[in-house]
Design a protein around this motif. Structure first.
Motif, short mmCIF file in Angstrom:
data_model
loop_
_atom_site.label_atom_id
_atom_site.label_comp_id
_atom_site.label_asym_id
_atom_site.label_seq_id
_atom_site.Cartn_x
_atom_site.Cartn_y
_atom_site.Cartn_z
N ARG A 67 0.82 -1.21 0.00
CA ARG A 67 0.00 0.00 0.00
C ARG A 67 0.85 1.26 0.00
O ARG A 67 0.51 2.26 -0.64
CB ARG A 67 -0.94 -0.02 1.21
CG ARG A 67 -1.98 -1.13 1.14
CD ARG A 67 -2.79 -1.04 -0.14
NE ARG A 67 -3.72 -2.14 -0.31
CZ ARG A 67 -4.97 -2.14 0.14
NH1 ARG A 67 -5.44 -1.10 0.82
NH2 ARG A 67 -5.75 -3.18 -0.08
N ILE A 68 1.99 1.24 0.72
CA ILE A 68 2.89 2.39 0.70
C ILE A 68 3.44 2.62 -0.70
O ILE A 68 3.61 3.76 -1.14
CB ILE A 68 4.05 2.18 1.71
CG1 ILE A 68 3.51 2.24 3.15
CG2 ILE A 68 5.14 3.23 1.51
CD1 ILE A 68 4.55 1.92 4.20
N GLN A 69 3.69 1.53 -1.42
CA GLN A 69 4.24 1.62 -2.77
C GLN A 69 3.15 1.64 -3.85
O GLN A 69 3.42 1.37 -5.01
CB GLN A 69 5.19 0.44 -3.00
CG GLN A 69 6.38 0.46 -2.06
CD GLN A 69 7.27 -0.77 -2.19
OE1 GLN A 69 6.92 -1.73 -2.87
NE2 GLN A 69 8.42 -0.74 -1.54
N LYS A 70 1.90 1.94 -3.44
CA LYS A 70 0.79 2.09 -4.38
C LYS A 70 0.47 0.78 -5.11
O LYS A 70 0.13 0.77 -6.29
CB LYS A 70 1.07 3.20 -5.40
CG LYS A 70 1.40 4.56 -4.80
CD LYS A 70 0.26 5.10 -3.96
CE LYS A 70 0.58 6.49 -3.41
NZ LYS A 70 -0.52 7.03 -2.58
N ARG A 71 0.62 -0.35 -4.40
CA ARG A 71 0.23 -1.65 -4.95
C ARG A 71 -0.86 -2.24 -4.06
O ARG A 71 -1.08 -1.79 -2.94
CB ARG A 71 1.43 -2.60 -5.00
CG ARG A 71 2.56 -2.14 -5.92
CD ARG A 71 3.67 -3.18 -6.00
NE ARG A 71 4.46 -3.24 -4.78
CZ ARG A 71 4.44 -4.24 -3.90
NH1 ARG A 71 3.63 -5.27 -4.08
NH2 ARG A 71 5.21 -4.22 -2.83
N TYR A 72 -1.49 -3.30 -4.55
CA TYR A 72 -2.51 -3.96 -3.75
C TYR A 72 -1.88 -4.99 -2.81
O TYR A 72 -2.23 -5.07 -1.65
CB TYR A 72 -3.55 -4.63 -4.65
CG TYR A 72 -4.68 -5.26 -3.86
CD1 TYR A 72 -5.69 -4.47 -3.33
CD2 TYR A 72 -4.73 -6.62 -3.63
CE1 TYR A 72 -6.71 -5.02 -2.58
CE2 TYR A 72 -5.74 -7.19 -2.90
CZ TYR A 72 -6.74 -6.38 -2.38
OH TYR A 72 -7.74 -6.94 -1.64
N GLY A 73 -0.96 -5.78 -3.34
CA GLY A 73 -0.25 -6.75 -2.51
C GLY A 73 -0.99 -8.06 -2.36
O GLY A 73 -2.19 -8.16 -2.64
N PRO A 74 -0.29 -9.10 -1.87
CA PRO A 74 -0.90 -10.41 -1.67
C PRO A 74 -1.80 -10.41 -0.45
O PRO A 74 -1.71 -9.51 0.39
CB PRO A 74 0.30 -11.33 -1.47
CG PRO A 74 1.34 -10.43 -0.85
CD PRO A 74 1.13 -9.08 -1.49
N SER A 123 11.42 0.15 6.04
CA SER A 123 11.96 -0.63 4.94
C SER A 123 11.32 -0.26 3.60
O SER A 123 11.98 -0.27 2.56
CB SER A 123 11.77 -2.13 5.20
OG SER A 123 12.18 -2.91 4.11
N ALA A 124 10.04 0.09 3.64
CA ALA A 124 9.30 0.34 2.40
C ALA A 124 9.68 1.63 1.71
O ALA A 124 9.43 1.80 0.51
CB ALA A 124 7.80 0.33 2.68
N VAL A 125 10.31 2.54 2.45
CA VAL A 125 10.58 3.87 1.87
C VAL A 125 12.07 4.16 1.72
O VAL A 125 12.43 5.24 1.23
CB VAL A 125 9.92 4.98 2.72
CG1 VAL A 125 8.42 4.81 2.74
CG2 VAL A 125 10.47 4.99 4.15
#
Length: 299
Positions: free
Chosen positions: A34-41, A263-265
């Motif tokens: 979500r941070i990277q503008k994806r939906y994810g598993p 880690s995400a940013v």
């Protein structure tokens, strides 16, 4: 009955690490996405991955590889059994930091032996990076933990948790500099960015795990989950006062979420950058915290 109770507590700790460790990892993947503008598993994807890999027949590279994988998982399981989950302690009186630090090396050595036994140069590079990075984050972390043990005059984790409860003040407040150093070191222990150099998929094809497949990958996924549980549990116990079972899990989730968001940013350091960073700011702050503790200057 004492032996039965001990077995029950060990089983409770292992099942907690398995269920909540994989669950929180799945939630962490969603947060990162979500941070990277994806939906994810889905949050339960890690359970699917583990059970799927364990049912498949993998390719072995000889008895050293097989023994290394079993040694890595067994060493981490043995270490986890001695880690208090707040007030859930499998071996009361034996939950000593020195015991945990000693057992933890068994898993690390098993991982190194098994992965080098594959003969793949990327695995050897990944292991070398992991051991090098350990020299970076372990030194400031151990200085801070040694300062805490000096202050409380004990290495028993349950006693340190109890002391925080009696004083009504967590160590993150009493030793804020040490807590900051431990949090930075924790990011490296977890292998999260910016300290993901041992894995570095774009550079060394996942490093130590490059030759893992099927059940071997599943066992190492469990080992990684248990290692993360140990490392975050130590931070929660030492700096956030442990607490009862549910308080402990809540604090664990907050620390894990913080590590995932960081880690995400952030981008990844090169291995020499990571070690140079740990041996400058964190280690200087760790010595500062030790100096303050030895002179009795705490909050």
């Amino acid at each position: 009955m004492t032996g039965v109770a001990t077995v029950g507590r060990v089983a409770g700790i292992l099942l907690t690490a398995f269920f909540f460790g994989l669950t929180f990892e799945g939630i962490g993947r969603k947060i990162t996405a979500r941070i990277q503008k994806r939906y994810g598993p889905p949050w339960y994807q890690n359970f699917i991955d583990v059970f799927k890999t364990l049912t498949k027949h993998g390719w072995t590279h000889g008895w050293i590889f097989d023994f290394g994988v079993l040694m890595a998982l067994g060493g981490v399981i043995a270490t986890l059994s001695f880690v208090p989950l707040g007030n859930l302690v499998a071996f009361p009186g034996l939950d000593n930091f020195f015991v945990i630090a000693y057992l933890f090396t068994v898993g690390a050595l098993g991982m190194a032996m098994g992965m080098v036994g594959t003969g793949n140069p990327w695995a050897s590079v990944g292991v070398a990076r992991a051991l090098t990075l350990m020299l970076g984050y372990e030194v400031p972390f151990l200085i801070v933990i040694t300062s805490l043990m000096y202050y409380y005059k004990t290495g028993n984790i349950s006693n340190i948790i109890m002391a925080q409860a009696q004083s009504g003040q967590w160590n993150i407040v009493k030793f804020p500099i040490g807590a900051l150093v431990a949090l930075i070191s924790l990011q490296g222990m977890l292998g999260k960015e910016p300290f993901e150099a041992p894995i570095a998929p774009a550079e060394i094809a996942s490093g130590p795990m490059v030759e893992l497949s099927a059940k071997y990958m599943g066992l190492l996924m469990l080992m990684n989950t248990f290692m993360e549980f140990i490392e975050i549990s130590l931070f929660v116990n030492f700096f956030l006062g442990g607490g009862n079972y549910f308080e402990f899990l809540l604090k664990y989730f907050i620390v894990w979420t913080l590590a995932v968001m960081i880690s995400a940013v952030l981008p990844r350091f090169r291995i020499e950058q990571a070690v140079a960073f740990y041996w400058t700011v964190p280690i200087l702050l760790a010595f500062l915290q030790a100096f303050l503790v030895v002179n009795g200057w705490v909050f």
